[in-house]
Design an enzyme around this catalytic site. Structure first.
Site, mmCIF file in Angstrom:
data_model
loop_
_atom_site.group_PDB
_atom_site.id
_atom_site.type_symbol
_atom_site.label_atom_id
_atom_site.label_comp_id
_atom_site.label_asym_id
_atom_site.label_seq_id
_atom_site.Cartn_x
_atom_site.Cartn_y
_atom_site.Cartn_z
ATOM 1 N N HIS A 16 31.052 45.613 45.724
ATOM 2 C CA HIS A 16 31.694 46.790 46.313
ATOM 3 C C HIS A 16 31.579 47.961 45.358
ATOM 4 O O HIS A 16 31.116 47.819 44.224
ATOM 5 C CB HIS A 16 33.156 46.506 46.689
ATOM 6 C CG HIS A 16 34.089 46.317 45.526
ATOM 7 N ND1 HIS A 16 35.441 46.496 45.623
ATOM 8 C CD2 HIS A 16 33.881 45.949 44.249
ATOM 9 C CE1 HIS A 16 36.021 46.250 44.468
ATOM 10 N NE2 HIS A 16 35.089 45.916 43.616
ATOM 11 N N CYS A 25 34.644 51.148 38.212
ATOM 12 C CA CYS A 25 34.512 50.538 39.543
ATOM 13 C C CYS A 25 33.995 51.512 40.606
ATOM 14 O O CYS A 25 33.824 51.126 41.760
ATOM 15 C CB CYS A 25 35.829 49.917 39.991
ATOM 16 S SG CYS A 25 36.272 48.481 38.982
ATOM 17 N N HIS A 29 29.259 47.096 41.999
ATOM 18 C CA HIS A 29 29.410 45.915 41.145
ATOM 19 C C HIS A 29 29.960 44.783 42.005
ATOM 20 O O HIS A 29 30.274 44.980 43.170
ATOM 21 C CB HIS A 29 30.360 46.211 39.973
ATOM 22 C CG HIS A 29 31.757 46.513 40.406
ATOM 23 N ND1 HIS A 29 32.116 47.704 41.027
ATOM 24 C CD2 HIS A 29 32.889 45.771 40.347
ATOM 25 C CE1 HIS A 29 33.402 47.680 41.310
ATOM 26 N NE2 HIS A 29 33.901 46.507 40.913
ATOM 27 N N HIS A 31 32.173 40.748 42.322
ATOM 28 C CA HIS A 31 33.204 39.845 41.818
ATOM 29 C C HIS A 31 33.015 38.454 42.408
ATOM 30 O O HIS A 31 32.506 38.308 43.520
ATOM 31 C CB HIS A 31 34.603 40.333 42.204
ATOM 32 C CG HIS A 31 34.962 41.656 41.619
ATOM 33 N ND1 HIS A 31 35.325 41.812 40.305
ATOM 34 C CD2 HIS A 31 35.006 42.893 42.175
ATOM 35 C CE1 HIS A 31 35.590 43.086 40.081
ATOM 36 N NE2 HIS A 31 35.401 43.762 41.195
ATOM 37 N N HIS A 75 28.358 37.220 49.500
ATOM 38 C CA HIS A 75 27.092 37.867 49.150
ATOM 39 C C HIS A 75 26.816 39.117 49.983
ATOM 40 O O HIS A 75 25.669 39.436 50.297
ATOM 41 C CB HIS A 75 25.930 36.868 49.218
ATOM 42 C CG HIS A 75 25.937 35.927 48.055
ATOM 43 N ND1 HIS A 75 26.747 34.820 48.012
ATOM 44 C CD2 HIS A 75 25.269 35.958 46.888
ATOM 45 C CE1 HIS A 75 26.573 34.193 46.861
ATOM 46 N NE2 HIS A 75 25.677 34.872 46.154
ATOM 47 N N GLU A 136 40.470 38.759 41.992
ATOM 48 C CA GLU A 136 39.233 39.510 41.782
ATOM 49 C C GLU A 136 38.573 39.122 40.457
ATOM 50 O O GLU A 136 37.353 39.045 40.359
ATOM 51 C CB GLU A 136 39.555 41.007 41.813
ATOM 52 C CG GLU A 136 38.346 41.901 41.762
ATOM 53 C CD GLU A 136 38.712 43.356 41.912
ATOM 54 O OE1 GLU A 136 38.845 43.816 43.064
ATOM 55 O OE2 GLU A 136 38.874 44.038 40.884
#
Length: 151
Positions: A16, A25, A29, A31, A75, A136
């Protein structure tokens, strides 16, 4: 009638970007999310019922969460549909990437709220969603509790 809470845990990988954010952020990137889903209900007391003694079959809960959350978000890259990143989102889609456009900033807080709404719609009437925990990172998570969100 004793109410029991049961929890099933799930893992999925999602990317995201937080449009307008003032930190790292803001960049695309990803998680390794961990989602814990807790439901509450009364175990089935009918001794002739195939699910006797269960609040809900873990397999049934797994099916709901997989179809609504894991299979959709795993994904994928999630963008706010109102972001200037929309051009990047469309470019990624054209190149065969799985992109999800949502009507919110894709923070853990907003994602866990979205997940709660999706899961609640699929649960049997006698089963209530008690809480969700969306982790997260190893040290950061958001939680949603039905008791905090009831009218």
């Amino acid at each position: 009638m004793t109410k029991i809470r049961i929890t099933k845990q799930f893992n999925f990988e999602t990317g995201h970007a937080l449009y307008g954010y003032d930190g790292k952020c803001k960049n695309v990137h990803g998680h390794s999310y961990k989602l814990s889903v807790t439901v509450i209900g009364v175990p089935i007391s009918d001794t002739s019922h195939v699910k006797y003694g269960m609040v809900i079959d873990f397999g049934d809960l797994k099916k709901i969460v997989r179809e609504e959350i894991v299979d959709v978000f795993d994904h994928a890259t999630v963008f706010n549909q109102n972001t200037p990143h929309i051009e990047l989102a469309h470019e990624l889609q054209q190149r065969g990437h799985h992109v999800i456009l949502v009507p919110y900033q894709p923070t853990s807080e907003n994602m866990v709220t979205d997940f709660a709404e999706k899961i609640q719609k699929r649960l049997p009437q006698n089963i209530q969603l008690h809480s969700l925990k969306l982790q997260e990172t190893e040290t950061s998570y958001a939680e949603w509790f039905a008791s905090d969100n009831s009218n």
